[in-house]
Motif scaffolding. Structure first.
Motif, PDB file in Angstrom:
ATOM      1  N   PRO A 149       2.213  28.292  16.328  1.00 17.50           N
ATOM      2  CA  PRO A 149       2.601  26.946  15.889  1.00 17.50           C
ATOM      3  C   PRO A 149       3.606  27.036  14.745  1.00 17.50           C
ATOM      4  CG  PRO A 149       0.382  27.488  15.143  1.00 17.50           C
ATOM      5  CD  PRO A 149       0.786  28.563  16.099  1.00 17.50           C
ATOM      6  N   SER A 150       4.331  25.966  14.515  1.00 14.29           N
ATOM      7  CA  SER A 150       5.369  25.957  13.493  1.00 14.29           C
ATOM      8  C   SER A 150       4.793  25.802  12.091  1.00 14.29           C
ATOM      9  CB  SER A 150       6.341  24.807  13.762  1.00 14.29           C
ATOM     10  OG  SER A 150       6.717  24.762  15.118  1.00 14.29           O
ATOM     11  N   PHE A 151       3.639  25.157  12.001  1.00 16.63           N
ATOM     12  CA  PHE A 151       3.099  24.779  10.693  1.00 16.63           C
ATOM     13  C   PHE A 151       1.587  24.614  10.844  1.00 16.63           C
ATOM     14  CE2 PHE A 151       3.454  21.050   7.349  1.00 16.63           C
ATOM     15  CZ  PHE A 151       2.647  21.763   6.476  1.00 16.63           C
ATOM     16  N   ILE A 152       0.813  25.216   9.946  1.00 13.67           N
ATOM     17  CA  ILE A 152      -0.627  24.979   9.904  1.00 13.67           C
ATOM     18  C   ILE A 152      -1.018  24.535   8.497  1.00 13.67           C
ATOM     19  CG2 ILE A 152      -1.179  26.603  11.766  1.00 13.67           C
ATOM     20  CD1 ILE A 152      -2.118  28.591   9.619  1.00 13.67           C
ATOM     21  N   LYS A 153      -2.063  23.680   8.400  1.00 10.63           N
ATOM     22  CA  LYS A 153      -2.515  23.216   7.087  1.00 10.63           C
ATOM     23  C   LYS A 153      -4.038  23.274   6.999  1.00 10.63           C
ATOM     24  CE  LYS A 153      -4.023  19.677   5.520  1.00 10.63           C
ATOM     25  NZ  LYS A 153      -5.090  20.336   4.729  1.00 10.63           N
ATOM     26  N   PRO A 154      -4.607  24.459   6.922  1.00 10.24           N
ATOM     27  CA  PRO A 154      -6.053  24.538   6.726  1.00 10.24           C
ATOM     28  C   PRO A 154      -6.427  24.214   5.281  1.00 10.24           C
ATOM     29  CG  PRO A 154      -5.090  26.729   6.673  1.00 10.24           C
ATOM     30  CD  PRO A 154      -3.969  25.784   7.007  1.00 10.24           C
ATOM     31  N   ASN A 155      -7.635  23.683   5.071  1.00 10.41           N
ATOM     32  CA  ASN A 155      -8.139  23.616   3.709  1.00 10.41           C
ATOM     33  C   ASN A 155      -8.714  24.984   3.350  1.00 10.41           C
ATOM     34  OD1 ASN A 155     -10.784  23.779   4.790  1.00 10.41           O
ATOM     35  ND2 ASN A 155     -10.976  21.544   4.870  1.00 10.41           N
ATOM     36  N   LEU A 156      -9.236  25.147   2.148  1.00 12.15           N
ATOM     37  CA  LEU A 156      -9.676  26.471   1.696  1.00 12.15           C
ATOM     38  C   LEU A 156     -10.739  27.057   2.618  1.00 12.15           C
ATOM     39  CD1 LEU A 156      -9.699  28.767  -0.337  1.00 12.15           C
ATOM     40  CD2 LEU A 156     -11.312  27.430  -1.724  1.00 12.15           C
ATOM     41  N   ARG A 157     -11.742  26.258   2.969  1.00 11.05           N
ATOM     42  CA  ARG A 157     -12.814  26.776   3.828  1.00 11.05           C
ATOM     43  C   ARG A 157     -12.273  27.183   5.196  1.00 11.05           C
ATOM     44  NH1 ARG A 157     -15.441  24.280   7.544  1.00 11.05           N
ATOM     45  NH2 ARG A 157     -14.778  22.221   6.814  1.00 11.05           N
ATOM     46  N   GLU A 158     -11.402  26.358   5.759  1.00 10.87           N
ATOM     47  CA  GLU A 158     -10.828  26.676   7.069  1.00 10.87           C
ATOM     48  C   GLU A 158      -9.947  27.924   6.997  1.00 10.87           C
ATOM     49  OE1 GLU A 158     -10.606  22.021   8.649  1.00 10.87           O
ATOM     50  OE2 GLU A 158      -8.913  22.942   7.601  1.00 10.87           O
ATOM     51  N   PHE A 159      -9.223  28.078   5.889  1.00 15.69           N
ATOM     52  CA  PHE A 159      -8.389  29.269   5.721  1.00 15.69           C
ATOM     53  C   PHE A 159      -9.260  30.520   5.652  1.00 15.69           C
ATOM     54  CE2 PHE A 159      -6.069  32.377   3.115  1.00 15.69           C
ATOM     55  CZ  PHE A 159      -4.872  32.455   3.825  1.00 15.69           C
ATOM     56  N   GLN A 160     -10.375  30.434   4.954  1.00 23.26           N
ATOM     57  CA  GLN A 160     -11.295  31.572   4.866  1.00 23.26           C
ATOM     58  C   GLN A 160     -11.835  31.941   6.239  1.00 23.26           C
ATOM     59  OE1 GLN A 160     -14.040  29.912   2.032  1.00 23.26           O
ATOM     60  NE2 GLN A 160     -12.977  30.785   0.255  1.00 23.26           N
ATOM     61  N   GLU A 161     -12.153  30.937   7.050  1.00 30.41           N
ATOM     62  CA  GLU A 161     -12.611  31.196   8.424  1.00 30.41           C
ATOM     63  C   GLU A 161     -11.516  31.854   9.242  1.00 30.41           C
ATOM     64  OE1 GLU A 161     -13.825  27.525  10.127  1.00 30.41           O
ATOM     65  OE2 GLU A 161     -15.554  27.248   8.822  1.00 30.41           O
ATOM     66  N   LEU A 162     -10.282  31.404   9.025  1.00 28.69           N
ATOM     67  CA  LEU A 162      -9.154  31.913   9.798  1.00 28.69           C
ATOM     68  C   LEU A 162      -8.876  33.385   9.503  1.00 28.69           C
ATOM     69  CD1 LEU A 162      -6.663  31.535  11.630  1.00 28.69           C
ATOM     70  CD2 LEU A 162      -5.443  30.660   9.630  1.00 28.69           C
ATOM     71  N   VAL A 163      -8.855  33.760   8.223  1.00 27.37           N
ATOM     72  CA  VAL A 163      -8.493  35.130   7.848  1.00 27.37           C
ATOM     73  C   VAL A 163      -9.701  36.045   7.724  1.00 27.37           C
ATOM     74  CG1 VAL A 163      -6.409  34.349   6.685  1.00 27.37           C
ATOM     75  CG2 VAL A 163      -8.523  34.613   5.358  1.00 27.37           C
ATOM     76  N   GLY A 164     -10.910  35.471   7.747  1.00 24.69           N
ATOM     77  CA  GLY A 164     -12.118  36.284   7.645  1.00 24.69           C
ATOM     78  C   GLY A 164     -12.332  36.898   6.280  1.00 24.69           C
ATOM     79  N   LYS A 165     -11.816  36.249   5.227  1.00 22.95           N
ATOM     80  CA  LYS A 165     -11.970  36.756   3.866  1.00 22.95           C
ATOM     81  C   LYS A 165     -12.349  35.619   2.929  1.00 22.95           C
ATOM     82  CE  LYS A 165      -8.695  40.586   4.402  1.00 22.95           C
ATOM     83  NZ  LYS A 165      -9.747  41.624   4.377  1.00 22.95           N
ATOM     84  N   ASP A 166     -13.031  35.969   1.837  1.00 21.93           N
ATOM     85  CA  ASP A 166     -13.518  34.971   0.896  1.00 21.93           C
ATOM     86  C   ASP A 166     -12.516  34.733  -0.232  1.00 21.93           C
ATOM     87  OD1 ASP A 166     -15.309  33.125  -0.145  1.00 21.93           O
ATOM     88  OD2 ASP A 166     -16.269  34.607  -1.445  1.00 21.93           O
ATOM     89  N   ALA A 167     -11.253  34.645   0.095  1.00 22.80           N
ATOM     90  CA  ALA A 167     -10.218  34.391  -0.911  1.00 22.80           C
ATOM     91  C   ALA A 167     -10.360  32.964  -1.430  1.00 22.80           C
ATOM     92  CB  ALA A 167      -8.838  34.595  -0.302  1.00 22.80           C
ATOM     93  N   GLN A 168     -10.264  32.797  -2.750  1.00 21.41           N
ATOM     94  CA  GLN A 168     -10.454  31.466  -3.321  1.00 21.41           C
ATOM     95  C   GLN A 168      -9.361  31.059  -4.299  1.00 21.41           C
ATOM     96  OE1 GLN A 168     -14.397  30.497  -4.698  1.00 21.41           O
ATOM     97  NE2 GLN A 168     -15.377  31.925  -3.294  1.00 21.41           N
ATOM     98  N   SER A 169      -8.637  32.000  -4.858  1.00 20.66           N
ATOM     99  CA  SER A 169      -7.621  31.691  -5.852  1.00 20.66           C
ATOM    100  C   SER A 169      -6.227  31.776  -5.234  1.00 20.66           C
ATOM    101  CB  SER A 169      -7.713  32.669  -7.028  1.00 20.66           C
ATOM    102  OG  SER A 169      -7.406  33.986  -6.600  1.00 20.66           O
ATOM    103  N   VAL A 170      -5.256  31.195  -5.920  1.00 18.50           N
ATOM    104  CA  VAL A 170      -3.871  31.290  -5.470  1.00 18.50           C
ATOM    105  C   VAL A 170      -3.454  32.749  -5.372  1.00 18.50           C
ATOM    106  CG1 VAL A 170      -1.471  30.801  -6.117  1.00 18.50           C
ATOM    107  CG2 VAL A 170      -3.214  29.025  -6.374  1.00 18.50           C
ATOM    108  N   ARG A 171      -3.866  33.545  -6.341  1.00 20.56           N
ATOM    109  CA  ARG A 171      -3.477  34.961  -6.377  1.00 20.56           C
ATOM    110  C   ARG A 171      -3.985  35.718  -5.157  1.00 20.56           C
ATOM    111  NH1 ARG A 171      -6.070  39.441  -7.810  1.00 20.56           N
ATOM    112  NH2 ARG A 171      -7.871  38.234  -8.522  1.00 20.56           N
TER     113      ARG A 171
END
Length: 305
Positions: A149-171
């Motif tokens: 897709p050209s553009f995705i907009k997951p929220n934080l929880r959805e992004f964590q599900e997508l990448v399989g990691k518990d990333a929470q900060s911008v860094r």
């Protein structure tokens, strides 16, 4: 007090995009008396629509708001099963979209629809040079991103599900989002450190809304997608070559994020199921704080509008 609103991720995005003067058409599957009511509600907002009739009755979701504390309880129901012939009819309609269209595919999957079906739809649209925005739960995104897709907009929880990691900060999120931009030109992660992160292959921005009294979170993320899709449509960005998209967004990414956050903010301050209006979006647009991210650092963007 009772308010009845046409809702759902894609419809909410269409409502906001229309308020920002984009030409929109809402589509999907509708059935029963609930479907009839949704069409009437969209007519009242001058939103064009073309829905495929479904044998079942479109679901009603209920949000109960406490007027003293602004806390909310949401009751979501499964809805009817989608039939193969109904999905085929929807796909045929989507194949009629013009090349300059921007298509937003959003929300959870109805019964009878798989993430593979969504991936097939995105792939077909992309083959025709149509810019596709996907805003779906992380578990669905995992399958859909292979269709690029050209553009995705997951929220934080959805992004964590997508990448399989518990990333929470911008860094920690930034390098993971950068990795995704190898196949998805635009990645926006909301609900990060009280703001949102927009990432392209070459640049990244972080934005926050001003301090406001949040009265409802219903539709805030959808509002963000609707406003950003309206800005993209206005700039006539076409998904023919990723390089072209990246060049455009490298210059306008901060403005794109600012409009999205302004729309989210305008909806957050509204009670119940109300969505941000055009006047509120324009007012908050000048109050959004945007900073460009450089090698783990944040640099303030002086180009506020």
């Amino acid at each position: 007090n009772e308010i009845r609103s046409a809702g759902g991720n894609g419809i909410n995005a269409a409502r906001i995009a229309r308020r920002l003067n984009a030409e929109v058409i809402a589509t999907g599957l509708l059935g029963g008396s609930t479907g009839d009511e949704i069409e009437r509600l969209l007519d009242s907002e001058n939103i064009k629509h073309h829905f495929v009739p479904t044998a079942g009755s479109t679901r009603i979701n209920l949000t109960i708001s406490n007027r003293f504390t602004d806390s909310q309880t949401r009751l979501s129901f499964p809805g009817p099963n989608a039939k193969h012939r109904e999905l085929s009819a929807l796909l045929r309609f989507c194949n009629r979209f013009k090349q300059k269209s921007i298509v937003v595919v959003g929300g959870s999957l109805p019964r009878g629809v798989s993430s593979r079906d969504i991936g097939f739809l995105v792939k077909k649209l992309k083959q025709r040079g149509i810019f596709c925005i996907v805003d779906m739960p992380g578990s669905c995104l995992k399958s859909v991103i292979s269709s690029r897709p050209s553009f995705i907009k997951p929220n934080l929880r959805e992004f964590q599900e997508l990448v399989g990691k518990d990333a929470q900060s911008v860094r920690t999120i930034l390098p993971l989002a950068k990795r995704l931009t190898k196949i998805i030109p635009l990645v926006c992660v909301s609900s990060v450190e009280g703001g949102a992160l927009l990432v392209t292959k070459n640049r990244a921005w972080f934005g926050r809304i001003p301090k406001v009294k949040v009265r409802s979170t219903v539709g805030a993320g959808d509002s963000m997608v609707g406003a950003m899709s309206a800005v993209l449509w206005r700039n006539k960005i076409q998904d023919k070559r990723n390089e072209y998209i990246e060049i455009c967004l490298d210059e306008n990414g901060s403005d794109l994020l600012r409009w999205g956050l302004a729309a989210a903010c305008a909806t957050l301050v509204k009670p119940g199921m109300s969505m941000g209006d055009r006047r509120s979006i324009l007012r908050y647009q000048s109050l959004i704080d945007i900073k460009e991210i450089h090698a783990g650092k944040r640099r303030k963007n002086n180009g506020k509008k």
